[in-house]
Motif scaffolding. Structure first.
Motif, short mmCIF file in Angstrom:
data_model
loop_
_atom_site.label_atom_id
_atom_site.label_comp_id
_atom_site.label_asym_id
_atom_site.label_seq_id
_atom_site.Cartn_x
_atom_site.Cartn_y
_atom_site.Cartn_z
N HIS A 1 42.95 25.14 44.57
CA HIS A 1 42.64 25.93 43.35
C HIS A 1 43.97 25.81 42.51
CE1 HIS A 1 38.82 27.59 44.17
NE2 HIS A 1 39.30 27.72 45.49
N TYR B 1 46.79 26.62 39.82
CA TYR B 1 47.21 27.91 38.81
C TYR B 1 47.88 27.57 37.59
CZ TYR B 1 45.45 30.62 42.58
OH TYR B 1 44.64 31.38 43.31
N SER C 1 39.88 21.84 38.08
CA SER C 1 40.14 23.17 39.10
C SER C 1 40.87 24.26 38.27
CB SER C 1 41.00 22.60 40.26
OG SER C 1 41.45 23.85 40.87
N GLY D 1 38.64 26.14 36.22
CA GLY D 1 37.50 26.59 37.28
C GLY D 1 36.18 26.44 36.65
#
Length: 191
Positions: free
Chosen positions: A68, A70, A173, A176
């Protein structure tokens, strides 16, 4: 080698003296990372704050075997798990070079010594912390209130180099969404 970071600090601290700059520069270390190499790992205390001289870095964690993303960081930006750097607790995410990357690193202990010997760097530290807070507040607000298409537009506005330098699956990613959904978003935006 320190031209970009020197310019960065001169903009942040216009009255930066040669003596203070030299004390700072003496504590810096240049590091080279190959594409795919981690700058720091999750679950380990992050002792370094890095200024990206050249290259690109992602902040990420892995949940159930899936990476994931950020954030993305590029030249003339600082990168660190700043929470871990400040609290001295294990990092929540890792940092990975997605291009061959050169950083200029400062160790936590050296920064603390600089704060004591040259208080002008406390101002720089405060300004960096404020910028980090604003970035995180905007990112949280974006994740909670904006649709993926709007977040994608904002990403392109804030970091246009993402289009040429970041693989689309990493952008997906970050947003999302699946790579297929990102492809549809990109088509809608280009119409």
């Amino acid at each position: 080698m320190f031209g970009n970071i020197h310019h960065f600090f001169l903009q942040m601290i216009p009255g930066l003296t040669d003596e203070a700059w030299q004390a700072f520069a003496d504590r810096l270390q240049v590091k080279q990372y190959s594409k795919g190499e981690e700058l720091s790992s999750a679950e380990r205390v992050n002792h370094i704050i890095s200024f990206i001289e050249q290259g690109a870095v992602i902040a990420f964690n892995v949940v159930d075997g899936k990476k994931h993303i950020y954030n993305f960081f590029f030249e003339r930006e600082y990168v660190s798990d700043y929470e871990s750097f400040l609290t001295r607790e294990p990092a929540r995410y890792g940092l990975e070079a997605i291009e061959d990357t050169t950083t200029i690193d400062l160790h936590y202990n050296d920064l603390q010594q600089l704060y004591l010997s040259h208080p002008v760097f406390e101002r720089a530290g405060r300004m960096a912390a404020e910028a980090q807070f604003i970035r995180l507040a905007r990112q949280i607000s974006s994740l909670l209130a904006e649709k993926p298409e709007e977040r994608y537009r904002n990403l392109l506005r804030d970091k246009p180099q993402v289009l040429q330098r970041v693989p689309q699956y990493l952008v997906a990613s970050y947003l999302g969404v699946t790579p297929e959904a990102l492809s549809r978003i990109r088509k809608r935006i280009s119409l």
